[in-house]
Scaffold this active site. Structure first.
Site, PDB file in Angstrom:
ATOM      1  N   ASP A  43       0.841  -1.200   0.000  1.00 60.67           N
ATOM      2  CA  ASP A  43       0.000   0.000   0.000  1.00 60.67           C
ATOM      3  C   ASP A  43       0.879   1.254   0.000  1.00 60.67           C
ATOM      4  OD1 ASP A  43      -2.343   1.477   0.070  1.00 60.67           O
ATOM      5  OD2 ASP A  43      -3.264   0.215   1.610  1.00 60.67           O
ATOM      6  N   ASP A  87     -10.597   2.966  -3.464  1.00 63.32           N
ATOM      7  CA  ASP A  87     -11.015   1.728  -2.795  1.00 63.32           C
ATOM      8  C   ASP A  87     -12.500   1.500  -3.049  1.00 63.32           C
ATOM      9  OD1 ASP A  87      -8.510   1.599  -1.678  1.00 63.32           O
ATOM     10  OD2 ASP A  87      -9.185   1.835   0.404  1.00 63.32           O
TER      11      ASP A  87
END
Ligand SMILES: *[C@@H]1O[C@H](CO)[C@@H](O)[C@H](O)[C@H]1NC(C)=O
Ligand SMILES: *[C@@H]1O[C@H](CO)[C@@H](O)[C@H](O)[C@H]1NC(C)=O
Ligand SMILES: *[C@@H]1O[C@H](CO)[C@@H](O)[C@H](O)[C@H]1NC(C)=O
Length: 445
Positions: free
Chosen positions: A169, A230
């Protein structure tokens, strides 16, 4: 760790018995670790289970050893592994808040009492593969120790745990550093000698920062990468992702291919936010997009009809098509969209296609869409065998001039597979998207 890979599209000339192979190659320099030749499939904790660390009050749903073992068991026992789902992937919130004295990552000892290697062994013993999460920055998005300053150590730690897949990430880091940092971590992964799928969040953080990601470079170093937000548990979120991939398709699509994929994020089929029709839409669209199929759902309680969507073998076959060509939106008007993806088999240099008709309208009745195959760019003289991938309808072999009619439910989809039939007319070779044009369809929807 780079070498020249070729994305090739082959077509045999059926007319001449001699095999004249027409090979169209797009030369790309790609990460070549032998992995993710088709989009990865598996289960990923994040969208459904988030950062629930409260094992005292919610022992069955917290991010813990137990949750991953349970999902591993179900993926095997309930037929998910049989249709191709193979990775069991941890996301954020598995870590202890501190590294060990020696500077190594360590799992939260209460929630992962046997350690990560033991869990990894369990997943492998069940015949599946094991995925891990870290963050390129100083912290993970949820505030656990990040990899910055420890890239080599962490790559080695993952290798020592027999990890098969790493998602890195990008919280708490500078997007400008990523052009160096993501390749550096990839270098260290490669140096461990253990092949691990490398999932990067690199481009999406750069896009958020107003930068233009260098996809040439990203393809060289990552097996898959996130381009956009997301996913959340709603139709609005799903629509925004579909629109992003459609609106930016000319820059996004060429980056996809065997070993390197765009990742529109997890499948949320079976959760709270999507209706049955909308769930079918996500599965069909992810197949058109050549997307990784990472389910994020509670497999203990999923309803049978949603399980059936996730296990639809015909749609999975489209997603996993060996050519690895990402599909595109070829029509959009008054809430009706048509998407097409070139797939195998190829005959006489004509592709087969998966075609998705998507209804974005909110008037509560199915919309009729009628279009000839020719108008969608399906022009092979021998025609196509057309099959519906959700309903058990086989249309038989249709010529390009045939008008096909479908009824598409509101926020739903009809997905067809059009397998090209051999023909005796020789055609000149062309790239898959020369066939697909923006059709001049009548605006009658
Ligand atoms: C490391 O990179 C080389 C060169 O691209 C490649 O041949 C090899 O398979 C990679 N090894 C691993 C473990 O990823
Ligand atoms: C990460 O932490 C170091 C040390 O505290 C600091 O110098 C650096 O600026 C931090 N990086 C980011 C991206 O916040
Ligand atoms: C993008 O990356 C490639 C490969 O690493 C490099 O050759 C090229 O110069 C980069 N482009 C830009 C605009 O920085």
């Amino acid at each position: 760790m780079k070498y020249e890979a070729k994305n090739c599209v082959m077509g045999g000339n059926a007319l001449r018995a001699v095999t004249t192979l027409l090979i169209i190659c797009v030369h790309v320099l790609a990460l070549e670790n032998g992995l993710a030749r088709t989009p990865p499939m598996g289960w990923l904790a994040w969208e459904r289970f988030r950062c629930n660390t409260d094992c005292k009050n919610d022992p069955d749903n917290c991010i813990s050893d137990k949750l991953f073992r349970t999902m591993t068991d179900i993926v095997v026992s309930e037929g998910y592994a049989d249709v191709g789902y193979e990775y069991i992937n941890i996301d954020d919130c598995w870590l202890d808040k501190e590294r060990s004295y020696s500077g190594h990552l360590q799992a939260d000892a209460e929630r992962f009492p046997y350690g990560i290697r033991d869990l990894s062994d369990y997943v492998h013993a069940k015949g599946l593969k094991f995925g891990m999460y870290e963050d390129y920055g100083n912290y993970t998005c949820a505030g656990y120790p990040g990899a910055l300053g420890y890239l080599e150590t962490d790559a080695q730690t993952f290798a020592s745990w027999n990890v098969d897949y790493v998602k890195l990430d990008g919280c708490y880091s500078h997007p400008r550093d990523m052009d160096v940092g993501y390749p550096e971590f990839g270098f260290h992964l490669n140096r461990t000698g253990r092949a691990m799928v490398y999932s990067c969040s690199w481009p999406v953080y750069q896009i958020y920062a107003g930068m233009q990601p260098n996809f040439t470079k990203i393809i060289e170093h990552c097996n898959l990468w996130r381009n956009f937000d997301d996913i959340q548990d709603s139709w609005a979120s799903l629509e925004s992702i579909i629109d992003y991939y459609g609106n930016n398709q000319d820059t996004i699509i060429p980056n996809a291919g065997p070993g390197h994929w765009n990742d529109p994020d997890m499948l949320i089929v079976g959760n709270f936010g999507l209706s049955y029709e909308q769930s079918k839409t996500q599965m069909a669209m992810w197949a058109i997009l050549a997307a990784p199929l990472l389910m994020s759902v509670d497999l203990r309680t999923i309803r049978a009809e949603y399980k059936a969507i996730l296990q639809n073998k015909k749609i999975i076959a489209v997603d996993q098509d060996p050519l690895g060509i990402q599909g595109r939106r070829i029509y959009k008007h008054k809430g009706i969209e048509i998407w097409a993806r070139p797939i195998t088999p190829i005959s006489n240099s004509y592709f087969s296609y998966a075609i998705a008709f998507l209804n974005r309208r909110t008037d509560g009745t199915p919309s009729d869409v009628a279009v000839t195959l020719h108008e969608m760019g399906l022009v092979a003289p021998g025609g196509y065998r057309i099959e519906d991938l959700y309903e058990d309808v086989d249309y038989g072999v249709l010529t390009p001039q045939t008008k096909i009619k479908v009824k598409v439910n509101p926020s739903g989809v009809v997905i067809l597979r059009a397998d090209v039939q051999p023909s005796f007319r020789h055609s000149t070779p062309f790239n898959p998207f020369r066939q697909i044009f923006r059709p001049g369809l009548p605006n009658t929807f």
